[in-house]
Design a protein around this motif. Structure first.
Motif, PDB file in Angstrom:
ATOM      1  N   SER A  53       0.825  -1.206   0.000  1.00 32.92           N
ATOM      2  CA  SER A  53       0.000   0.000   0.000  1.00 32.92           C
ATOM      3  C   SER A  53       0.862   1.260   0.000  1.00 32.92           C
ATOM      4  O   SER A  53       0.563   2.226  -0.710  1.00 32.92           O
ATOM      5  CB  SER A  53      -0.921  -0.005   1.219  1.00 32.92           C
ATOM      6  N   SER A  54       1.953   1.244   0.757  1.00 28.48           N
ATOM      7  CA  SER A  54       2.825   2.426   0.816  1.00 28.48           C
ATOM      8  C   SER A  54       3.484   2.698  -0.526  1.00 28.48           C
ATOM      9  O   SER A  54       3.615   3.856  -0.950  1.00 28.48           O
ATOM     10  CB  SER A  54       3.891   2.239   1.903  1.00 28.48           C
ATOM     11  N   ASP A  55       3.883   1.636  -1.235  1.00 27.61           N
ATOM     12  CA  ASP A  55       4.485   1.819  -2.558  1.00 27.61           C
ATOM     13  C   ASP A  55       3.456   2.341  -3.556  1.00 27.61           C
ATOM     14  O   ASP A  55       3.780   3.180  -4.410  1.00 27.61           O
ATOM     15  CB  ASP A  55       5.069   0.499  -3.060  1.00 27.61           C
ATOM     16  N   LEU A  76      -0.118  13.381  -8.841  1.00 22.38           N
ATOM     17  CA  LEU A  76      -1.117  14.329  -8.344  1.00 22.38           C
ATOM     18  C   LEU A  76      -0.476  15.668  -7.993  1.00 22.38           C
ATOM     19  O   LEU A  76       0.750  15.796  -7.920  1.00 22.38           O
ATOM     20  CB  LEU A  76      -1.814  13.736  -7.113  1.00 22.38           C
ATOM     21  N   GLU A  77      -1.332  16.669  -7.754  1.00 18.46           N
ATOM     22  CA  GLU A  77      -0.854  17.965  -7.314  1.00 18.46           C
ATOM     23  C   GLU A  77      -0.262  17.847  -5.900  1.00 18.46           C
ATOM     24  O   GLU A  77      -0.651  16.982  -5.113  1.00 18.46           O
ATOM     25  CB  GLU A  77      -2.015  18.969  -7.306  1.00 18.46           C
ATOM     26  N   MET A  78       0.652  18.756  -5.565  1.00 16.44           N
ATOM     27  CA  MET A  78       1.320  18.691  -4.267  1.00 16.44           C
ATOM     28  C   MET A  78       0.351  18.919  -3.115  1.00 16.44           C
ATOM     29  O   MET A  78       0.565  18.424  -2.002  1.00 16.44           O
ATOM     30  CB  MET A  78       2.445  19.730  -4.213  1.00 16.44           C
ATOM     31  N   SER A  79      -0.735  19.640  -3.378  1.00 15.35           N
ATOM     32  CA  SER A  79      -1.708  19.925  -2.320  1.00 15.35           C
ATOM     33  C   SER A  79      -2.650  18.754  -2.063  1.00 15.35           C
ATOM     34  O   SER A  79      -3.364  18.741  -1.059  1.00 15.35           O
ATOM     35  CB  SER A  79      -2.529  21.166  -2.683  1.00 15.35           C
ATOM     36  N   THR A  80      -2.672  17.767  -2.941  1.00 10.93           N
ATOM     37  CA  THR A  80      -3.603  16.648  -2.828  1.00 10.93           C
ATOM     38  C   THR A  80      -3.096  15.613  -1.832  1.00 10.93           C
ATOM     39  O   THR A  80      -1.913  15.262  -1.838  1.00 10.93           O
ATOM     40  CB  THR A  80      -3.817  15.976  -4.203  1.00 10.93           C
ATOM     41  N   THR A  81      -3.991  15.153  -0.984  1.00 11.49           N
ATOM     42  CA  THR A  81      -3.652  14.065  -0.062  1.00 11.49           C
ATOM     43  C   THR A  81      -4.506  12.845  -0.382  1.00 11.49           C
ATOM     44  O   THR A  81      -5.643  12.976  -0.848  1.00 11.49           O
ATOM     45  CB  THR A  81      -3.881  14.485   1.397  1.00 11.49           C
ATOM     46  N   ILE A  82      -3.948  11.656  -0.127  1.00 11.64           N
ATOM     47  CA  ILE A  82      -4.653  10.398  -0.387  1.00 11.64           C
ATOM     48  C   ILE A  82      -5.244   9.887   0.920  1.00 11.64           C
ATOM     49  O   ILE A  82      -4.523   9.673   1.893  1.00 11.64           O
ATOM     50  CB  ILE A  82      -3.703   9.345  -0.998  1.00 11.64           C
ATOM     51  N   SER A  83      -6.575   9.695   0.933  1.00  9.20           N
ATOM     52  CA  SER A  83      -7.254   9.199   2.130  1.00  9.20           C
ATOM     53  C   SER A  83      -7.270   7.677   2.179  1.00  9.20           C
ATOM     54  O   SER A  83      -7.101   7.076   3.233  1.00  9.20           O
ATOM     55  CB  SER A  83      -8.688   9.745   2.188  1.00  9.20           C
ATOM     56  N   SER A  84      -7.497   7.027   1.017  1.00  9.20           N
ATOM     57  CA  SER A  84      -7.535   5.558   0.991  1.00  9.20           C
ATOM     58  C   SER A  84      -7.280   5.064  -0.419  1.00  9.20           C
ATOM     59  O   SER A  84      -7.489   5.796  -1.400  1.00  9.20           O
ATOM     60  CB  SER A  84      -8.884   5.025   1.495  1.00  9.20           C
ATOM     61  N   VAL A  85      -6.830   3.811  -0.491  1.00  7.02           N
ATOM     62  CA  VAL A  85      -6.586   3.148  -1.774  1.00  7.02           C
ATOM     63  C   VAL A  85      -7.286   1.797  -1.745  1.00  7.02           C
ATOM     64  O   VAL A  85      -7.147   1.043  -0.787  1.00  7.02           O
ATOM     65  CB  VAL A  85      -5.073   2.947  -2.025  1.00  7.02           C
ATOM     66  N   LYS A  86      -8.078   1.490  -2.785  1.00 10.48           N
ATOM     67  CA  LYS A  86      -8.777   0.210  -2.881  1.00 10.48           C
ATOM     68  C   LYS A  86      -8.475  -0.416  -4.237  1.00 10.48           C
ATOM     69  O   LYS A  86      -8.698   0.227  -5.267  1.00 10.48           O
ATOM     70  CB  LYS A  86     -10.284   0.403  -2.728  1.00 10.48           C
TER      71      LYS A  86
END
Length: 324
Positions: free
Chosen positions: A112-114, A123-133
């Motif tokens: 998941s970390s990779d 993505l843009e630098m301001s974007t954060t990832i909440s979850s990955v499925k």
């Protein structure tokens, strides 16, 4: 209306008091709408976007048995105008180097970390990832081990009343599968996706995909099939000889009558090719000696392919056992 009259109409409309008020109202309505959109898009939201991942750099001696392409669903958080761009842009593509994530023994996996690290670069630098499925990705491969298996169909294929399927043909009739040694040993056939064809009378020829088997690569993954129909007819054939089985040396079984008639249902085209030798009717000497009686049982042991509801005129006959 000529140009001069149209200009006069526009002038009267623009300098009319009521028209001015309407235009001023519309101007401020549009202006307020623009400000509302700007304020709304400047808020922070969460939205799900799709990212396509490709396994790249596959060695020539390796066959990937799972999908080379997988789609991840990413929940991202950012300003509305940035998320709006993500939603309407083409899906992002991430390349997974095979050698970096090969764990050996026919398996590769990406943590998941990779996955997050690879995606955040897109993505843009301001974007954060909440979850990955899904939260991790796996791929499976082998070193060219394969097996050739036949193709079979599944589903509902029913011709019109008074017709039946006399013959099924596949092009090709077998396919190559690539998988782990355990799966290769367990797979006996590959089936089509469920078919649904009802009420036809002429030959049905279709293209159909083969069912997807997890971690199994099928080549080709699509075939062509033909369902050949024929008209049903009830017929009978006389002169089928009764054959004795399990006879000891020096003895002969004679039945009365020596030949019987068989009734059956088949197709018109097959009927023209049938002969009495295609059917086998038997009487068993062992059964006769174990259960002696005035008559012996006879059985229809063999019937040609394409014959259904085959029955004999009678199930018992008189008999005589003679010494040679």
């Amino acid at each position: 209306m000529d140009t001069q009259r149209f200009a006069q109409f526009v002038r009267r409309f623009l300098f009319n008091r009521t028209s001015k008020e309407v235009l001023i109202f519309l101007f401020f309505l549009i202006l307020s709408g623009v400000f509302w959109i700007i304020l709304t898009l400047n808020e922070t939201y969460e939205r799900e976007i799709k990212v396509t991942m490709h396994v790249k750099g596959i060695p020539k001696n390796v066959v990937l048995t799972s999908n080379e392409i997988d789609t991840l669903r990413i929940l991202v958080r950012d300003k509305g105008w940035i998320l709006l761009r993500y939603l309407y842009e083409d899906p992002r593509n991430i390349n997974i180097p095979f050698k970096n994530y090969d764990r050996g023994n026919g398996v590769g996996n990406i943590s998941s970390s990779d996955i997050k690290r690879l995606i955040i670069q897109q993505l843009e630098m301001s974007t954060t990832i909440s979850s990955v499925k899904p939260d991790k990705m796996e791929f499976f491969y082998n070193n060219g081990e394969r097996k050739r298996v036949p193709v079979r169909w599944t589903g509902r294929v029913i011709p019109e009343q008074l017709y039946f399927i006399s013959h099924i043909q596949y092009w090709p009739d077998s396919v190559d599968i690539y998988a782990s040694r355990e799966k290769l040993d367990s797979i006996r056939a590959v089936y089509t996706e469920p078919l649904n064809y009802v009420g036809f009378r002429d030959t049905l020829v279709i293209n159909c995909r083969l069912s997807h088997l997890k971690d199994v690569k099928v080549i080709p993954d699509q075939i062509r099939m033909g369902f050949f129909t024929d008209v049903l007819t009830e017929e009978s054939m006389d002169g089928i000889p009764i054959k004795a089985i399990n006879m000891p040396a020096g003895k002969v079984l004679r039945t009365f009558p020596p030949k019987v008639k068989v009734h059956f249902v088949t197709g018109v085209s097959l009927l023209r090719k049938l002969r009495a030798e295609d059917f086998t009717v038997i009487a068993d000497y062992k059964e006769i000696t174990q259960n002696p009686s005035e008559k012996c049982n006879i059985y229809l042991k063999t019937i040609p392919h394409g014959i259904s509801r085959a029955t004999l005129d009678f199930k018992q006959v008189d008999y005589l056992i003679e010494e040679e």
